[in-house]
Design a protein around this motif. Structure first.
Motif, PDB file in Angstrom:
ATOM      1  N   THR A   1      50.311 -59.074  36.167  1.00  0.00           N
ATOM      2  CA  THR A   1      48.921 -59.448  35.950  1.00  0.00           C
ATOM      3  C   THR A   1      48.590 -59.408  34.466  1.00  0.00           C
ATOM      4  OG1 THR A   1      48.110 -57.178  36.097  1.00  0.00           O
ATOM      5  CG2 THR A   1      48.345 -58.411  38.177  1.00  0.00           C
ATOM      6  N   LEU A   2      47.423 -59.957  34.119  1.00  0.00           N
ATOM      7  CA  LEU A   2      46.997 -59.916  32.721  1.00  0.00           C
ATOM      8  C   LEU A   2      46.809 -58.474  32.259  1.00  0.00           C
ATOM      9  CD1 LEU A   2      44.498 -62.888  32.385  1.00  0.00           C
ATOM     10  CD2 LEU A   2      46.985 -62.866  32.236  1.00  0.00           C
ATOM     11  N   ARG A   3      46.343 -57.611  33.130  1.00  0.00           N
ATOM     12  CA  ARG A   3      46.189 -56.196  32.772  1.00  0.00           C
ATOM     13  C   ARG A   3      47.544 -55.572  32.497  1.00  0.00           C
ATOM     14  NH1 ARG A   3      43.282 -53.037  30.118  1.00  0.00           N
ATOM     15  NH2 ARG A   3      41.507 -54.151  31.031  1.00  0.00           N
ATOM     16  N   GLU A   4      48.532 -55.914  33.295  1.00  0.00           N
ATOM     17  CA  GLU A   4      49.870 -55.374  33.067  1.00  0.00           C
ATOM     18  C   GLU A   4      50.476 -55.901  31.769  1.00  0.00           C
ATOM     19  OE1 GLU A   4      51.296 -54.572  37.675  1.00  0.00           O
ATOM     20  OE2 GLU A   4      51.410 -56.594  36.826  1.00  0.00           O
ATOM     21  N   LEU A   5      50.214 -57.165  31.435  1.00  0.00           N
ATOM     22  CA  LEU A   5      50.662 -57.699  30.154  1.00  0.00           C
ATOM     23  C   LEU A   5      50.016 -56.935  28.998  1.00  0.00           C
ATOM     24  CD1 LEU A   5      50.710 -61.569  30.644  1.00  0.00           C
ATOM     25  CD2 LEU A   5      52.673 -60.112  30.129  1.00  0.00           C
ATOM     26  N   HIS A   6      48.735 -56.639  29.145  1.00  0.00           N
ATOM     27  CA  HIS A   6      48.045 -55.850  28.123  1.00  0.00           C
ATOM     28  C   HIS A   6      48.709 -54.492  27.953  1.00  0.00           C
ATOM     29  CE1 HIS A   6      45.156 -52.575  27.264  1.00  0.00           C
ATOM     30  NE2 HIS A   6      44.809 -53.355  26.252  1.00  0.00           N
ATOM     31  N   ASP A   7      48.988 -53.835  29.055  1.00  0.00           N
ATOM     32  CA  ASP A   7      49.581 -52.495  28.977  1.00  0.00           C
ATOM     33  C   ASP A   7      50.976 -52.543  28.357  1.00  0.00           C
ATOM     34  OD1 ASP A   7      47.284 -51.558  30.154  1.00  0.00           O
ATOM     35  OD2 ASP A   7      48.150 -51.407  32.166  1.00  0.00           O
ATOM     36  N   LYS A   8      51.751 -53.564  28.706  1.00  0.00           N
ATOM     37  CA  LYS A   8      53.089 -53.715  28.130  1.00  0.00           C
ATOM     38  C   LYS A   8      52.993 -53.986  26.629  1.00  0.00           C
ATOM     39  CE  LYS A   8      57.396 -56.327  28.722  1.00  0.00           C
ATOM     40  NZ  LYS A   8      58.071 -57.400  29.499  1.00  0.00           N
ATOM     41  N   ALA A   9      52.028 -54.825  26.237  1.00  0.00           N
ATOM     42  CA  ALA A   9      51.844 -55.116  24.817  1.00  0.00           C
ATOM     43  C   ALA A   9      51.453 -53.861  24.050  1.00  0.00           C
ATOM     44  CB  ALA A   9      50.779 -56.198  24.646  1.00  0.00           C
ATOM     45  N   ARG A  10      50.562 -53.083  24.615  1.00  0.00           N
ATOM     46  CA  ARG A  10      50.116 -51.875  23.924  1.00  0.00           C
ATOM     47  C   ARG A  10      51.270 -50.910  23.682  1.00  0.00           C
ATOM     48  NH1 ARG A  10      44.595 -48.478  25.233  1.00  0.00           N
ATOM     49  NH2 ARG A  10      44.630 -47.233  23.326  1.00  0.00           N
ATOM     50  N   GLN A  11      52.162 -50.813  24.642  1.00  0.00           N
ATOM     51  CA  GLN A  11      53.304 -49.916  24.495  1.00  0.00           C
ATOM     52  C   GLN A  11      54.273 -50.390  23.419  1.00  0.00           C
ATOM     53  OE1 GLN A  11      54.951 -49.708  28.429  1.00  0.00           O
ATOM     54  NE2 GLN A  11      53.117 -48.747  29.308  1.00  0.00           N
ATOM     55  N   SER A  12      54.331 -51.708  23.204  1.00  0.00           N
ATOM     56  CA  SER A  12      55.333 -52.259  22.298  1.00  0.00           C
ATOM     57  C   SER A  12      54.848 -52.393  20.860  1.00  0.00           C
ATOM     58  CB  SER A  12      55.795 -53.633  22.798  1.00  0.00           C
ATOM     59  OG  SER A  12      54.740 -54.584  22.708  1.00  0.00           O
ATOM     60  N   LEU A  13      53.545 -52.366  20.639  1.00  0.00           N
ATOM     61  CA  LEU A  13      52.995 -52.660  19.322  1.00  0.00           C
ATOM     62  C   LEU A  13      52.798 -51.409  18.485  1.00  0.00           C
ATOM     63  CD1 LEU A  13      50.260 -55.336  20.170  1.00  0.00           C
ATOM     64  CD2 LEU A  13      52.368 -55.717  18.873  1.00  0.00           C
ATOM     65  N   ASP A  14      52.891 -51.580  17.178  1.00  0.00           N
ATOM     66  CA  ASP A  14      52.424 -50.563  16.242  1.00  0.00           C
ATOM     67  C   ASP A  14      50.961 -50.263  16.571  1.00  0.00           C
ATOM     68  OD1 ASP A  14      50.967 -49.631  13.838  1.00  0.00           O
ATOM     69  OD2 ASP A  14      52.865 -49.910  12.796  1.00  0.00           O
ATOM     70  N   PRO A  15      50.559 -49.008  16.708  1.00  0.00           N
ATOM     71  CA  PRO A  15      49.176 -48.702  17.093  1.00  0.00           C
ATOM     72  C   PRO A  15      48.133 -49.343  16.188  1.00  0.00           C
ATOM     73  CG  PRO A  15      50.515 -46.736  17.279  1.00  0.00           C
ATOM     74  CD  PRO A  15      51.385 -47.774  16.641  1.00  0.00           C
ATOM     75  N   ALA A  16      48.403 -49.444  14.891  1.00  0.00           N
ATOM     76  CA  ALA A  16      47.435 -50.071  13.993  1.00  0.00           C
ATOM     77  C   ALA A  16      47.307 -51.559  14.279  1.00  0.00           C
ATOM     78  CB  ALA A  16      47.826 -49.844  12.536  1.00  0.00           C
ATOM     79  N   HIS A  17      48.426 -52.198  14.635  1.00  0.00           N
ATOM     80  CA  HIS A  17      48.381 -53.629  14.950  1.00  0.00           C
ATOM     81  C   HIS A  17      47.673 -53.858  16.285  1.00  0.00           C
ATOM     82  CE1 HIS A  17      52.194 -54.256  12.243  1.00  0.00           C
ATOM     83  NE2 HIS A  17      51.125 -53.862  11.564  1.00  0.00           N
ATOM     84  N   TYR A  18      47.926 -52.974  17.250  1.00  0.00           N
ATOM     85  CA  TYR A  18      47.197 -53.070  18.517  1.00  0.00           C
ATOM     86  C   TYR A  18      45.695 -52.940  18.268  1.00  0.00           C
ATOM     87  CZ  TYR A  18      45.069 -51.846  22.915  1.00  0.00           C
ATOM     88  OH  TYR A  18      44.210 -51.825  23.998  1.00  0.00           O
ATOM     89  N   ASP A  19      45.301 -51.959  17.501  1.00  0.00           N
ATOM     90  CA  ASP A  19      43.878 -51.740  17.228  1.00  0.00           C
ATOM     91  C   ASP A  19      43.264 -52.924  16.502  1.00  0.00           C
ATOM     92  OD1 ASP A  19      43.660 -49.322  18.490  1.00  0.00           O
ATOM     93  OD2 ASP A  19      43.729 -48.102  16.671  1.00  0.00           O
ATOM     94  N   TYR A  20      44.031 -53.564  15.623  1.00  0.00           N
ATOM     95  CA  TYR A  20      43.489 -54.719  14.910  1.00  0.00           C
ATOM     96  C   TYR A  20      43.074 -55.805  15.893  1.00  0.00           C
ATOM     97  CZ  TYR A  20      43.104 -58.935  12.167  1.00  0.00           C
ATOM     98  OH  TYR A  20      42.633 -60.111  11.630  1.00  0.00           O
ATOM     99  N   VAL A  21      43.908 -56.066  16.901  1.00  0.00           N
ATOM    100  CA  VAL A  21      43.598 -57.109  17.873  1.00  0.00           C
ATOM    101  C   VAL A  21      42.539 -56.646  18.875  1.00  0.00           C
ATOM    102  CG1 VAL A  21      44.537 -58.594  19.680  1.00  0.00           C
ATOM    103  CG2 VAL A  21      45.894 -58.110  17.625  1.00  0.00           C
ATOM    104  N   ALA A  22      42.701 -55.440  19.383  1.00  0.00           N
ATOM    105  CA  ALA A  22      41.807 -54.966  20.449  1.00  0.00           C
ATOM    106  C   ALA A  22      40.419 -54.621  19.939  1.00  0.00           C
ATOM    107  CB  ALA A  22      42.413 -53.743  21.127  1.00  0.00           C
ATOM    108  N   GLY A  23      40.333 -54.218  18.696  1.00  0.00           N
ATOM    109  CA  GLY A  23      39.075 -53.694  18.187  1.00  0.00           C
ATOM    110  C   GLY A  23      38.047 -54.750  17.859  1.00  0.00           C
TER     111      GLY A  23
END
Length: 356
Positions: free
Chosen positions: A2-24
């Motif tokens: 699902t799209l939620r599962e893709l989000h969770d997989k992406a979050r695990q794989s990304l540098d936290p600062a890069h994740y925050d840049y997109v999510a924030g």
């Protein structure tokens, strides 16, 4: 997945600062949350005994005939998410028949983005998102680059007279791209070093006169992105816009504005079918797409879901996101008794609290 599962997989794989840049988003991120929550306030009233075995969900957009009703909204710095960056996104969008709006702040130059799209489809629709530059000659140089790359339309973002304050980026100290990354469309242009997150100059002095000047300097259709007020929608049409995109920049600019979908009916009414109205912000389900089209949008853009698909699975992940949303919308259209997008009408949308 699902799209939620893709989000969770992406979050695990990304540098936290890069994740925050997109999510924030901006400030307290109220508008980021509001964009998604707003769709939960709407419900569909299906019609019955009026459907068809197969639906036609294709849409005609400027420079993009028979496109998917789901397009890729402009987002920056795709190479932060995956090594192939914008090239992977371009191939995926073209393969799914979706318009790709590639950004001024892309980490791949527009000519290379269009070339990648042409690897997947012979005549892809790639639009170029443009921030009006304080120096007109820089704006014109960007327009010429988009034309030379064979983009099929321009999208002028007008909700960014200054950059939004992104709390997560400030907390993380994330102000510059990693070495080897840049806003490639700005390379070699005067006064625009491309390595920082905010190196693309903005100006609160840009006016509708400047927008009209952009429409005159090109033969491409020019859409305007970032409209929430119906009076601005009317001004956009009067100044030559080929389309109006209702957007609050994904909650990344002003943290005190309404959810984008709540502004859609008034903007669509002001435009009165003179040009297409599009929407981005908070679209996560097939039902969200149906609500938006019923309220007056011709198509909807998705940004963060595409980013999560790219980060999680590269090109295949972006294709998964676009196909999942398109197919979920087709299913919802069938459940609402529709044969085509125009069968979704305003009277088929109600607020869940019983008011309108």
């Amino acid at each position: 997945m699902t799209l939620r599962e893709l989000h969770d997989k992406a979050r695990q794989s990304l540098d936290p600062a890069h994740y925050d840049y997109v999510a924030g988003g901006a400030d307290e991120e109220r508008v980021v949350a509001a964009n998604e929550a707003a769709f939960d306030r709407y419900a569909l009233l299906p019609r019955v005994l009026s459907g068809a075995e197969r639906r036609d969900t294709a849409v005609d957009l400027p420079g993009a005939p028979r496109a998917s009703p789901v397009f890729v909204a402009p987002t920056a710095f795709h190479r932060l998410l995956h090594p192939d960056g914008e090239r992977a996104t371009a191939r995926a969008a073209a393969a799914e028949g979706a318009v790709l709006v590639t950004g001024t702040a892309a980490t791949t130059a527009v000519a290379e983005v269009v070339a990648a799209a042409r690897e997947a489809a012979p005549d892809p629709a790639v639009w170029f998102q443009l921030y009006p530059h304080p120096r007109p000659e820089v704006t014109e140089a960007l327009v010429r680059r988009a034309e030379g790359a064979r983009c099929t339309a321009l999208v002028v973002t007008v909700d960014s007279p200054v950059f939004g304050r992104h709390t997560r980026d400030l907390r993380n100290g994330f102000t510059d791209l990693p070495p080897g990354y840049a806003a490639e469309n700005m390379r070699d242009l005067p006064g625009a070093p491309p390595g920082g997150l905010t190196d693309i100059p903005m100006s609160p002095a840009v006016t509708w006169r400047d927008f009209a000047g952009i429409t005159r300097m090109t033969s491409l259709p020019v859409l305007v992105k970032g409209v929430l007020h119906p009076a601005d929608a009317r001004l956009a049409v009067e100044h030559g816009a080929a389309g109006v995109l209702v957007s609050n920049h994904g909650g990344r600019q002003c943290d005190a504005v309404p959810a984008a979908v709540d502004c859609l009916p008034a903007v669509a009414g002001a435009v009165a079918d003179r040009v297409p109205v599009l929407l981005d912000g908070g679209v996560r389900r097939g039902g969200d797409i149906a609500v938006a089209l019923a309220l007056g949008a011709r198509a909807v853009g998705v940004g963060r879901p595409v980013a999560w698909g790219l980060a999680a699975e590269g090109e295949a992940g972006v294709r998964r996101v676009l196909a999942t949303l398109r197919d979920a919308y087709d299913h919802t259209l069938a459940l609402c008794g529709g044969r085509r997008n125009a069968d979704l009408t305003t009277d088929m949308v109600v607020r869940k609290d019983g008011t309108w």
